[in-house]
Design an enzyme around this catalytic site. Structure first.
Site, PDB file in Angstrom:
ATOM      1  N   GLY A  90      30.834  47.913   2.604  1.00  0.00           N
ATOM      2  CA  GLY A  90      31.432  46.849   3.387  1.00  0.00           C
ATOM      3  C   GLY A  90      32.768  47.296   3.959  1.00  0.00           C
ATOM      4  CB  ILE A  93      37.752  52.393  10.505  1.00  0.00           C
ATOM      5  CG1 ILE A  93      37.647  53.930  10.550  1.00  0.00           C
ATOM      6  CG2 ILE A  93      39.116  51.914  11.010  1.00  0.00           C
ATOM      7  CD1 ILE A  93      37.527  54.492  11.951  1.00  0.00           C
ATOM      8  CE1 TYR A  95      43.033  61.280   6.525  1.00  0.00           C
ATOM      9  CE2 TYR A  95      44.588  60.178   5.069  1.00  0.00           C
ATOM     10  CZ  TYR A  95      44.070  61.339   5.600  1.00  0.00           C
ATOM     11  OH  TYR A  95      44.580  62.554   5.229  1.00  0.00           O
ATOM     12  CG  MET A 162      39.788  47.945  -3.084  1.00  0.00           C
ATOM     13  SD  MET A 162      39.844  46.725  -4.400  1.00  0.00           S
ATOM     14  CE  MET A 162      41.130  47.472  -5.415  1.00  0.00           C
ATOM     15  N   GLY A 163      36.361  49.033  -0.368  1.00  0.00           N
ATOM     16  CA  GLY A 163      35.111  48.761   0.326  1.00  0.00           C
ATOM     17  C   GLY A 163      33.972  49.161  -0.585  1.00  0.00           C
ATOM     18  CB  CYS A 192      41.206  47.531   6.773  1.00  0.00           C
ATOM     19  SG  CYS A 192      41.368  48.704   5.418  1.00  0.00           S
TER      20      CYS A 192
END
Length: 232
Positions: A90, A93, A95, A162-163, A192
């Site tokens: 989820g 973008i 880095y 967080m993802g 993000c």
């Protein structure tokens, strides 16, 4: 409450694709174990993993992200010695690079709690507790995941993104915690998908670098505490 056994692995500095493949293998094995238990009416325990890594310069775009949030073309990526991946977590973008501590908890949440929001808040809490060891006050920014500094005013800046992916209550991907990260790399994206907030690191907040290995040790213990893990 009995602490849940979790295999801790530090993969060091590793190419993003290799780490993603290794994550997928662990994730798939846990899902397969759960399906076998269901099909055979058995209750064999499932494995859990906490993996720490650092990556060479790389940008990753989540399922809900927008391509235009990467501000570099192919030549720009080459010039920055950075790679780029569209991935199955989820979020938008972000880095990853040297000096950033990336954590991949690959957990069967049936062994902990089946609540993805609580899972994210618990990860955030471990990072907040780690920052407190450096006298840095971390917090949450309403409506966004991750950990922020000064989240309640116009100086809000993100220190940990967080993802995650979760399927059949098994998690993968995770968090990216800026320790000594080269923050200039964030200027090449809309981090993000948020274009009006800054990004920071422990080094920037303190005015000096800190040993990543030291932060790993603290964070590992905080994650174990908040999740009631026994790391093996």
């Amino acid at each position: 409450m009995k602490n849940q056994n979790v295999n801790f692995q530090d993969w060091g500095l590793i190419d993003y694709q290799e780490a993603w493949d290794r994550q997928e293998n662990l994730f798939s094995a846990i899902v397969a174990s759960k399906l076998a238990n269901r099909d055979n009416n058995t209750t064999f325990p499932t494995s859990n993993y906490l993996v720490f890594v650092e990556h060479p310069h790389v940008y990753t775009l989540g399922k809900s992200g927008k391509q235009e949030n990467l501000l570099l073309d192919d030549q720009g990526l080459i010039d920055k010695q950075a790679s780029y991946y569209k991935i199955n977590r989820g979020g938008d973008i972000t880095y990853h690079g040297p000096g950033q501590l990336v954590g991949y908890p690959i957990l069967d949440l049936d062994n902990f709690f089946t609540d993805i929001h609580l899972y994210l808040r618990t990860l955030e809490e471990a990072v907040i507790l780690t920052l407190a060891e450096y006298n840095i006050k971390g917090g949450r920014y309403p409506g966004y995941t991750g950990v922020w500094i000064d989240p309640d005013n116009e100086k809000a800046r993100k220190i940990c993104a967080m993802g995650v992916r979760c399927s059949r209550w098994v998690t993968m991907h995770g968090f990216a915690f800026n320790v000594n990260t080269d923050l200039n790399y964030f200027k090449n994206i809309v981090p993000c998908g948020i274009d009006d907030k800054d990004v920071t690191s422990i080094a920037r907040e303190l005015g000096h670098a800190v040993p990543v290995e030291e932060v790993k040790h603290i964070l590992k213990e905080k994650i174990a505490d908040v999740f009631h893990m026994h790391l093996i």
